[in-house]
Structure formats: C-alpha cells, structure tokens
Design a protein around this motif. Structure first.
Motif, PDB file in Angstrom:
ATOM      1  N   GLY A  75       0.817  -1.209   0.000  1.00 30.17           N
ATOM      2  CA  GLY A  75       0.000   0.000   0.000  1.00 30.17           C
ATOM      3  C   GLY A  75       0.846   1.253   0.000  1.00 30.17           C
ATOM      4  O   GLY A  75       0.548   2.227  -0.699  1.00 30.17           O
ATOM      5  N   GLY A  76       1.952   1.235   0.771  1.00 27.89           N
ATOM      6  CA  GLY A  76       2.850   2.384   0.794  1.00 27.89           C
ATOM      7  C   GLY A  76       3.468   2.668  -0.554  1.00 27.89           C
ATOM      8  O   GLY A  76       3.605   3.822  -0.965  1.00 27.89           O
ATOM      9  N   SER A  77       3.838   1.616  -1.272  1.00 21.49           N
ATOM     10  CA  SER A  77       4.410   1.783  -2.612  1.00 21.49           C
ATOM     11  C   SER A  77       3.396   2.404  -3.561  1.00 21.49           C
ATOM     12  O   SER A  77       3.739   3.265  -4.387  1.00 21.49           O
ATOM     13  N   LEU A  78       2.154   1.983  -3.449  1.00 18.75           N
ATOM     14  CA  LEU A  78       1.097   2.545  -4.293  1.00 18.75           C
ATOM     15  C   LEU A  78       0.896   4.032  -4.001  1.00 18.75           C
ATOM     16  O   LEU A  78       0.646   4.823  -4.913  1.00 18.75           O
ATOM     17  N   TRP A  79       1.043   4.410  -2.737  1.00 18.75           N
ATOM     18  CA  TRP A  79       0.931   5.833  -2.401  1.00 18.75           C
ATOM     19  C   TRP A  79       2.058   6.645  -3.039  1.00 18.75           C
ATOM     20  O   TRP A  79       1.848   7.770  -3.492  1.00 18.75           O
ATOM     21  N   TYR A  80       3.253   6.092  -3.094  1.00 20.45           N
ATOM     22  CA  TYR A  80       4.355   6.818  -3.725  1.00 20.45           C
ATOM     23  C   TYR A  80       4.116   6.995  -5.229  1.00 20.45           C
ATOM     24  O   TYR A  80       4.433   8.047  -5.789  1.00 20.45           O
ATOM     25  N   ILE A  81       3.551   5.981  -5.869  1.00 20.12           N
ATOM     26  CA  ILE A  81       3.225   6.124  -7.286  1.00 20.12           C
ATOM     27  C   ILE A  81       2.160   7.208  -7.467  1.00 20.12           C
ATOM     28  O   ILE A  81       2.240   8.038  -8.376  1.00 20.12           O
ATOM     29  N   TYR A  82       1.180   7.212  -6.565  1.00 21.94           N
ATOM     30  CA  TYR A  82       0.150   8.256  -6.624  1.00 21.94           C
ATOM     31  C   TYR A  82       0.763   9.643  -6.393  1.00 21.94           C
ATOM     32  O   TYR A  82       0.428  10.608  -7.095  1.00 21.94           O
ATOM     33  N   GLU A  83       1.677   9.737  -5.434  1.00 22.69           N
ATOM     34  CA  GLU A  83       2.288  11.032  -5.140  1.00 22.69           C
ATOM     35  C   GLU A  83       2.967  11.620  -6.368  1.00 22.69           C
ATOM     36  O   GLU A  83       2.860  12.827  -6.630  1.00 22.69           O
ATOM     37  N   TYR A  84       3.629  10.790  -7.135  1.00 23.31           N
ATOM     38  CA  TYR A  84       4.349  11.282  -8.306  1.00 23.31           C
ATOM     39  C   TYR A  84       3.415  11.547  -9.480  1.00 23.31           C
ATOM     40  O   TYR A  84       3.579  12.528 -10.204  1.00 23.31           O
ATOM     41  N   THR A  85       2.422  10.683  -9.662  1.00 23.01           N
ATOM     42  CA  THR A  85       1.577  10.773 -10.854  1.00 23.01           C
ATOM     43  C   THR A  85       0.330  11.627 -10.667  1.00 23.01           C
ATOM     44  O   THR A  85      -0.211  12.152 -11.644  1.00 23.01           O
ATOM     45  N   LYS A  86      -0.152  11.719  -9.421  1.00 22.58           N
ATOM     46  CA  LYS A  86      -1.420  12.406  -9.104  1.00 22.58           C
ATOM     47  C   LYS A  86      -2.614  11.777  -9.842  1.00 22.58           C
ATOM     48  O   LYS A  86      -3.650  12.421 -10.031  1.00 22.58           O
ATOM     49  N   ASP A  87      -2.463  10.539 -10.234  1.00 23.22           N
ATOM     50  CA  ASP A  87      -3.520   9.806 -10.941  1.00 23.22           C
ATOM     51  C   ASP A  87      -4.396   9.099  -9.911  1.00 23.22           C
ATOM     52  O   ASP A  87      -3.917   8.271  -9.129  1.00 23.22           O
ATOM     53  N   ASN A  88      -5.695   9.399  -9.897  1.00 23.85           N
ATOM     54  CA  ASN A  88      -6.605   8.838  -8.901  1.00 23.85           C
ATOM     55  C   ASN A  88      -6.703   7.318  -8.957  1.00 23.85           C
ATOM     56  O   ASN A  88      -7.111   6.684  -7.979  1.00 23.85           O
ATOM     57  N   LYS A  89      -6.334   6.738 -10.069  1.00 20.19           N
ATOM     58  CA  LYS A  89      -6.307   5.276 -10.162  1.00 20.19           C
ATOM     59  C   LYS A  89      -5.409   4.698  -9.073  1.00 20.19           C
ATOM     60  O   LYS A  89      -5.751   3.700  -8.432  1.00 20.19           O
ATOM     61  N   TRP A  90      -4.260   5.313  -8.872  1.00 18.55           N
ATOM     62  CA  TRP A  90      -3.316   4.831  -7.875  1.00 18.55           C
ATOM     63  C   TRP A  90      -3.764   5.187  -6.469  1.00 18.55           C
ATOM     64  O   TRP A  90      -3.507   4.441  -5.518  1.00 18.55           O
ATOM     65  N   LYS A  91      -4.440   6.294  -6.328  1.00 18.53           N
ATOM     66  CA  LYS A  91      -5.002   6.679  -5.030  1.00 18.53           C
ATOM     67  C   LYS A  91      -6.030   5.650  -4.574  1.00 18.53           C
ATOM     68  O   LYS A  91      -6.044   5.233  -3.403  1.00 18.53           O
ATOM     69  N   GLU A  92      -6.887   5.234  -5.483  1.00 17.11           N
ATOM     70  CA  GLU A  92      -7.921   4.248  -5.148  1.00 17.11           C
ATOM     71  C   GLU A  92      -7.303   2.896  -4.793  1.00 17.11           C
ATOM     72  O   GLU A  92      -7.724   2.232  -3.841  1.00 17.11           O
ATOM     73  N   ALA A  93      -6.293   2.493  -5.556  1.00 17.03           N
ATOM     74  CA  ALA A  93      -5.616   1.228  -5.273  1.00 17.03           C
ATOM     75  C   ALA A  93      -4.886   1.302  -3.938  1.00 17.03           C
ATOM     76  O   ALA A  93      -4.914   0.347  -3.143  1.00 17.03           O
ATOM     77  N   ALA A  94      -4.248   2.437  -3.674  1.00 20.02           N
ATOM     78  CA  ALA A  94      -3.516   2.614  -2.422  1.00 20.02           C
ATOM     79  C   ALA A  94      -4.468   2.570  -1.235  1.00 20.02           C
ATOM     80  O   ALA A  94      -4.178   1.937  -0.210  1.00 20.02           O
ATOM     81  N   ASP A  95      -5.614   3.219  -1.355  1.00 22.05           N
ATOM     82  CA  ASP A  95      -6.598   3.201  -0.270  1.00 22.05           C
ATOM     83  C   ASP A  95      -7.082   1.781  -0.001  1.00 22.05           C
ATOM     84  O   ASP A  95      -7.195   1.353   1.162  1.00 22.05           O
ATOM     85  N   LYS A  96      -7.345   1.033  -1.050  1.00 24.02           N
ATOM     86  CA  LYS A  96      -7.836  -0.346  -0.910  1.00 24.02           C
ATOM     87  C   LYS A  96      -6.843  -1.210  -0.147  1.00 24.02           C
ATOM     88  O   LYS A  96      -7.214  -1.923   0.800  1.00 24.02           O
ATOM     89  N   TRP A  97      -5.576  -1.138  -0.525  1.00 17.24           N
ATOM     90  CA  TRP A  97      -4.565  -1.998   0.089  1.00 17.24           C
ATOM     91  C   TRP A  97      -4.091  -1.448   1.433  1.00 17.24           C
ATOM     92  O   TRP A  97      -3.560  -2.195   2.263  1.00 17.24           O
ATOM     93  N   THR A  98      -4.313  -0.157   1.665  1.00 20.13           N
ATOM     94  CA  THR A  98      -4.023   0.424   2.972  1.00 20.13           C
ATOM     95  C   THR A  98      -5.067  -0.025   3.986  1.00 20.13           C
ATOM     96  O   THR A  98      -4.731  -0.522   5.070  1.00 20.13           O
ATOM     97  N   MET A  99      -6.337   0.113   3.644  1.00 18.41           N
ATOM     98  CA  MET A  99      -7.405  -0.270   4.568  1.00 18.41           C
ATOM     99  C   MET A  99      -7.411  -1.774   4.850  1.00 18.41           C
ATOM    100  O   MET A  99      -7.933  -2.217   5.878  1.00 18.41           O
ATOM    101  N   ALA A 100      -6.788  -2.540   3.973  1.00 17.96           N
ATOM    102  CA  ALA A 100      -6.709  -3.988   4.185  1.00 17.96           C
ATOM    103  C   ALA A 100      -5.838  -4.344   5.391  1.00 17.96           C
ATOM    104  O   ALA A 100      -5.900  -5.472   5.892  1.00 17.96           O
TER     105      ALA A 100
END
Length: 393
Positions: A75-100
């Motif tokens: 989940g942390g790795s997905l957040w870093y991809i989101y931070e760089y890209t600002k693409d909500n696709k990665w934000k949604e994936a990061a949230d899913k795997w974070t809440m898990a």
C-alpha cells in the motif's frame, strides 16, 4: 573588447552545458516502469487478505497475511506512485490496500507497526488528510507503546527468539528504530508527550548499547526485563554476532537521520553521520555502491548483494543530504540509484512477478528470501526516487 567576447563565449558554453549538473537518474522513466509493473501486480493480486512479499524458491509468488511485518509496504508503494503521478487510479488502489491492514491497529504482539501502519496510512494521510487514516494510526501508536518498558527503556521487539527459545526475556533489534517516526507523528498529532518520550528514550538507549566504536551496529541486543541490563549482543540475520549486517546498518542510518529531522537533537545528527561514514568508507562496499548482505560476510566478493539495504541507504542519504546540505551524501545516494535503475538489479518488464527490483536478501543464515525480490526493496526504492526528484544540491 576581446576579453568581454571571451567571457560571453564562456558564459554561453556554461549555459549550453547547464549551470547545474543534470540528474543521472531518470525518475520519470523509473516511475513509468513502476506503474507498468504494479498495474500487472494489482491485476494478479485480487485477494486483499494476502499481500505480495517475495518469490518462493519454486518460482511462485509469496504472499503473506496482514499480521506479517511487511504487509504495509505494498500500500505504501502505491501511495508513492500516486504522489508522483497524481492519478486517482493509484489513489484508489492505495486506499484499498491500505485499509486492508486496518485491523493491525490493535496488534500488540509486534514491534513492526511502524512498517505495517505508518508506511501505508502515514503516506495516505500525508497526501490526502483522510481522517480515517489518522484514527487508525493513533490507535496503532497506542498499541505499539504497550511494548515499551520503563525498566528497560526500550520497545521490545520479539516476545521470544526461536533460535534461543526461553533464553532471553527482552529482545531488541536495530530494526526497531524504524518505528520511532510513527510514534513522533502520533505525539505531534495527539499532543501526547508519552510517544515522544518513548521515542527519545529508545533512540538514546540504542545509541548506548547497540553500536560499536566504529559506529557499526549489532543486530540483536538482549536485556534483562527486570533490571534493564544487557545480557547478550547477537545477530539473527547477519553473518556473525560481531559482523555488520548490511540492512541493519541501513536501519540505523535511516532511523537516526529521521530522529534528527523530527527532533532537531544534534546527537542524532552525529550518530547518523558516523553511521554514514562507516557505510560509505567501508572497504567492502562495492564500486557500484550496492552492499553485500553483510559487510563482513565470509566469502566476499562471492557473496550476494542486498538491494533492499541499498534502497534504504539511498533514501536515508538523500534525507541526510537535505538536512546537512552536504553534497557527498547526495552523490553516494545518486550512485546507488544509478546502479539500482540499471539492468543488473532491475527486473525486466513483466518478470519476477512484477516486483521492481531483484537481488535482495532477507535472512541468509536461515536461507530465507536470498537473492530474490522483496517488497520493502520496492518501497524504499520508490521513496528514494521521490526524494531524489525533490532534492537540489
């Protein structure tokens, strides 16, 4: 007139060369590679109760449950991809795997809640200010604090050490420094000084007992739970009790750099710089700056490298370069990232179950995760790339 012409000519040459050295690592290219790999990883991992960890000896994907200490890195790795890209696709994936990983906020059986919770929830909160992430982390920080003993002055790592079952009653490992960022955050947000005091006390006692005169660290220090006295200094994942296990040195460097950043106490800066000096100047550090799994492994140069140690070191050195404004730390980190982004250590597209990097070592003595991708190498690689993109020295 001639002198003026020469000066103008030299100025134009400098402009054409660039007044500042160009970055040697193409962060955009590396993030694009990460996006492609992790897109495939997300498609291959649909069970959110199982977290990508590594590759088994038979070549199949190794996944673990949320109580495993590495569950927060995906989940942390997905957040870093989101931070760089600002693409909500990665934000949604990061949230899913974070809440898990949320249920681990009540876990008092492990010291690894910094990895498990702060890596995913901490990055998520930093990037989104989502209040649900804050609640999870504050609960988790309280759970972690229950492992601190006033008598010993340290956070307990393992309830028992299988290798020496029943022999030691209070075991502390250098990895534990990586939890203190989590507790310092919790102190700041909750206004509860208890978490700050635990962090300071743990960091100070680790300096006192975990480090040798050359500023290398032991992996494991065993205490007496009743009086706090040191009873043994050993290793679990290093080559020998007196050797310098590479990832352990990385944890120490990262931990004390962070402690200085968050507290401003100069003793932590001194410790971080001394550890950095040990690593950078060690005669067994290879030319490409990717360390062997242990600086004192017996069969160097035929020993395995540990890419995970390099990623942690690179990220920490970039942080240290910013805090000190010293180019030497940036330069070494950059050399590490140049090597990591090359063909020797990076997976080919679509291979290695879509992990970014190969050639990490989990525990050589236990023949566990040796010369293979490991999820935390990816996490700290992405963190280092993000830091590299923001660092200007």
């Amino acid at each position: 007139m001639m002198t003026k012409t020469i000066i103008m000519g030299m100025y134009c040459v400098l402009l054409s060369m660039g007044l500042h050295a160009q970055p040697k690592v193409d962060v955009q290219k590396e993030i694009e590679f990460a996006k492609a790999q992790y897109d495939l990883m997300l498609k291959a991992n649909t069970d959110i109760t199982r977290f990508p960890q590594s590759i088994k000896k038979d070549g199949t994907l190794d996944t673990r449950k949320s109580e495993w200490w590495c569950s927060g890195f995906f989940g942390g790795s997905l957040w870093y991809i989101y931070e760089y890209t600002k693409d909500n696709k990665w934000k949604e994936a990061a949230d899913k795997w974070t809440m898990a990983v949320e249920k681990e906020k009540h876990n008092t059986t492990t010291h690894d809640l910094g990895f498990m919770l702060y890596c995913p929830f901490g990055n998520g909160y930093r990037l989104t200010n989502n209040e649900k992430y804050k609640e999870v982390m504050l609960t988790g920080a309280e759970s972690l604090s229950t492992r601190f003993s006033e008598k010993v002055g340290l956070i307990k790592s393992w309830d028992d050490w299988g290798r020496y079952k029943g022999m030691y009653n209070y075991v502390v490992i250098i990895d534990n420094m990586m939890n203190l960022d989590f507790l310092l955050w919790a102190s700041k947000v909750s206004k509860n000084k208890k978490y700050y005091d635990i962090s300071i006390t743990h960091a100070d006692n680790t300096i006192k007992n975990h480090f040798r005169k050359d500023y290398s660290s032991y992996h494991v220090v065993c205490y007496d739970k009743d009086n706090g006295k040191v009873v043994a200094k050993r290793t679990a994942q290093g080559a020998a009790d007196e050797s310098a296990w590479a990832r352990g040195q990385a944890w120490g460097l990262y931990g004390y750099t962070m402690m200085y950043r968050e507290t401003g106490h100069k003793r932590y800066l001194k410790q971080a710089e001394k550890i950095a000096k040990f690593i950078i100047n060690h005669p067994n550090l290879p030319a490409d700056k990717i360390p062997y799994w242990d600086f004192n492994a017996p069969y160097i140069p035929k020993e395995e490298r540990d890419v995970s140690a390099a990623t942690i070191m690179a990220s920490a050195l970039l942080d240290l370069s910013t805090l000190t404004n010293k180019k030497k730390y940036y330069t070494i980190a950059e050399e590490m990232l140049v090597s990591l982004s090359g063909t020797a250590y990076k997976s080919k597209p679509g291979e290695n179950h879509n992990f970014l990097l190969k050639h990490s070592v989990g525990s050589k003595p236990e023949n566990s995760e040796v010369n293979t991708p490991i999820i935390y190498a990816d996490y700290y690689y992405l963190e280092a790339l993000i830091r590299y993109s923001k660092t200007k020295l």
